[in-house]
Design an enzyme around this catalytic site. Structure first.
Site, mmCIF file in Angstrom:
data_model
loop_
_atom_site.group_PDB
_atom_site.id
_atom_site.type_symbol
_atom_site.label_atom_id
_atom_site.label_comp_id
_atom_site.label_asym_id
_atom_site.label_seq_id
_atom_site.Cartn_x
_atom_site.Cartn_y
_atom_site.Cartn_z
ATOM 1 N N ALA A 1 -9.579 85.176 36.098
ATOM 2 C CA ALA A 1 -10.216 85.282 34.861
ATOM 3 C C ALA A 1 -9.978 86.429 34.195
ATOM 4 O O ALA A 1 -9.770 86.448 32.703
ATOM 5 C CB ALA A 1 -11.527 84.815 35.015
ATOM 6 N N ALA A 2 -9.788 87.853 34.561
ATOM 7 C CA ALA A 2 -9.836 89.014 33.827
ATOM 8 C C ALA A 2 -8.448 89.181 33.100
ATOM 9 O O ALA A 2 -7.663 88.532 33.627
ATOM 10 C CB ALA A 2 -9.988 89.963 34.784
ATOM 11 N N ASP B 1 -12.254 87.195 39.552
ATOM 12 C CA ASP B 1 -11.046 87.954 39.797
ATOM 13 C C ASP B 1 -10.989 89.115 40.854
ATOM 14 O O ASP B 1 -12.185 89.368 41.073
ATOM 15 C CB ASP B 1 -10.845 88.793 38.300
ATOM 16 C CG ASP B 1 -9.509 89.054 37.817
ATOM 17 O OD1 ASP B 1 -8.681 88.376 37.345
ATOM 18 O OD2 ASP B 1 -8.933 90.111 38.818
ATOM 19 N N CYS C 1 2.487 83.051 32.169
ATOM 20 C CA CYS C 1 2.920 83.586 30.873
ATOM 21 C C CYS C 1 4.561 83.966 31.555
ATOM 22 O O CYS C 1 5.219 85.024 31.186
ATOM 23 C CB CYS C 1 2.527 84.654 30.316
ATOM 24 S SG CYS C 1 2.033 86.126 31.365
HETATM 25 N N1 SAM Z 1 -6.734 84.379 32.622
HETATM 26 C C1 SAM Z 1 -6.811 85.871 31.977
HETATM 27 C C2 SAM Z 1 -7.034 85.900 30.777
HETATM 28 O O1 SAM Z 1 -6.708 84.917 29.947
HETATM 29 O O2 SAM Z 1 -7.579 86.759 30.171
HETATM 30 C C3 SAM Z 1 -5.531 86.360 32.668
HETATM 31 C C4 SAM Z 1 -5.363 86.446 34.145
HETATM 32 S S1 SAM Z 1 -3.781 87.181 34.653
HETATM 33 C C5 SAM Z 1 -2.589 86.353 34.215
HETATM 34 C C6 SAM Z 1 -4.054 86.906 36.440
HETATM 35 C C7 SAM Z 1 -5.387 87.671 37.170
HETATM 36 O O3 SAM Z 1 -5.519 87.105 38.405
HETATM 37 C C8 SAM Z 1 -5.313 89.300 37.193
HETATM 38 O O4 SAM Z 1 -6.518 89.560 36.298
HETATM 39 C C9 SAM Z 1 -5.502 89.361 38.788
HETATM 40 O O5 SAM Z 1 -6.379 90.580 39.075
HETATM 41 C C10 SAM Z 1 -6.200 88.212 39.081
HETATM 42 N N2 SAM Z 1 -5.742 87.804 40.761
HETATM 43 C C11 SAM Z 1 -4.889 87.836 41.287
HETATM 44 N N3 SAM Z 1 -4.948 87.410 42.549
HETATM 45 C C12 SAM Z 1 -6.207 86.947 42.634
HETATM 46 C C13 SAM Z 1 -6.960 86.187 43.402
HETATM 47 N N4 SAM Z 1 -6.524 85.914 44.817
HETATM 48 N N5 SAM Z 1 -8.251 85.623 43.153
HETATM 49 C C14 SAM Z 1 -8.766 85.896 42.092
HETATM 50 N N6 SAM Z 1 -7.899 86.686 40.993
HETATM 51 C C15 SAM Z 1 -7.038 87.035 41.358
#
Ligand code: SAM
Length: 304
Positions: free
Chosen positions: A110-111, A133, A234
């Site tokens: 989510a982050a 996240d 993206c």
């Molecule tokens: N959805 C967010 C937004 O619109 O603001 C952007 C998300 S970004 C593309 C991908 C995120 O996935 C990163 O913040 C990363 O830390 C998190 N991430 C990676 N592997 C993960 C996991 N196994 N479980 C939860 N979060 C994860």
């Protein structure tokens, strides 16, 4: 030089945060602030804007569009959380998932939370929104952003989504999942130069990302009451987009693709034309991919 030119063509997109204001009030405020409102766009070329002109977007009703260099970072509407600075393509996943107020939703990766706040706005802050996240720092940025946006229905957890138990009582009512996992970022114009020059290394990186994305997708489909899952990246690579979805559909025959926005000009690569792609040249956005999966037996309407 060519890439910089491409970046300059992407308008400044502003999502109105309906938890704090309305599109009409935001438009009035901006007009009083010296911007010129040209009404609702009817074709993509209407998004090529100059100086202080702005329009309402033709696909997304809560989106306002400004000329590329417009800077809102110090603007009152931004600092007060009335507007969110978010690329148009990145507004598609929550808009298409469209969870109703009162529903139970997961934002799996989510982050920093732009899509989470969009989900909360669509839910009118009613219902339960679980957001996970792995990265604690990004999650703390996210809490600040959600506070500013007036989001109150969220439950944030610094947790690996792959370790969230779909059978747990906490998630028994989850009907909607938004999955926006880590990807190569190859659609982000500002990141294009950071890809490795070594094609072998780049292939290995994409293969590893695709395998992570498929695991997340399969995991997301395991929630017992799930109706719909939206998957987005993206990335412009088929390997992280259509190929992940194709593999997932083979492994989960009880899910199918929902045909998305007939009027959207760029489709998923054949045969996945139900999905959407986005790019600077065809949609005046960053590069993006979205797929919406729906459970077969769920009934309900399957058209957007
Ligand atoms: N959805 C967010 C937004 O619109 O603001 C952007 C998300 S970004 C593309 C991908 C995120 O996935 C990163 O913040 C990363 O830390 C998190 N991430 C990676 N592997 C993960 C996991 N196994 N479980 C939860 N979060 C994860």
């Amino acid at each position: 030089r060519v890439q910089q030119h491409a970046g300059d063509q992407v308008p400044r997109y502003v999502r109105v945060n309906t938890l704090k204001t309305t599109v009409e009030d935001a438009v009035d405020y901006l007009k009083r602030d010296g911007f010129s409102y040209l009404g609702e766009a009817v074709r993509l070329d209407d998004l090529a804007l100059k100086k202080k002109d702005f329009v309402r977007d033709l696909h997304l009703p809560e989106l306002l569009v400004f000329s590329p260099k417009t800077d809102f970072h110090d603007h009152f509407l931004y600092t007060a959380g009335h507007i969110i600075l978010q690329d148009k393509a990145s507004c598609l996943p929550a808009f298409l998932l469209n969870p109703p107020p009162g529903s139970t939703v997961i934002d799996a990766c989510a982050a920093p939370g732009n899509k989470t706040s969009h989900l909360a706005a669509l839910m009118k802050n009613k219902g339960r929104l679980f957001a996970f996240d792995l990265d604690a720092k990004r999650l703390s940025t996210m809490s600040t952003l959600l506070l500013r946006a007036g989001v109150t229905c969220q439950q944030l957890a610094n947790q690996d989504f792959l370790k969230v138990d779909p059978e747990s009582q906490d998630y028994k009512d989850v009907e909607y999942v938004l999955l926006d996992p880590s990807c190569s970022g190859s659609g982000m114009l500002c990141l294009r130069d950071t890809t490795s020059a070594d094609p072998e290394k780049e292939q290995a990186r994409l293969a590893s990302l695709a395998s992570f994305q498929l695991r997340c997708l399969n995991h997301g489909l395991r929630f017992p009451r799930l109706k719909r899952l939206v998957y987005s990246t993206c990335s412009i690579h088929r390997q992280e987009n259509e190929e992940v979805i194709t593999a997932c559909l083979q492994q989960n025959p009880n899910f199918r693709l929902v045909p998305l926005l007939a009027q959207w000009p760029e489709r998923g690569l054949e045969p996945l034309s139900q999905c959407l792609r986005a790019s600077t040249t065809k949609t005046r956005t960053h590069g993006f991919f979205v797929a919406l999966l729906e459970k077969h037996s769920g009934g309900g309407d399957s058209k957007q």
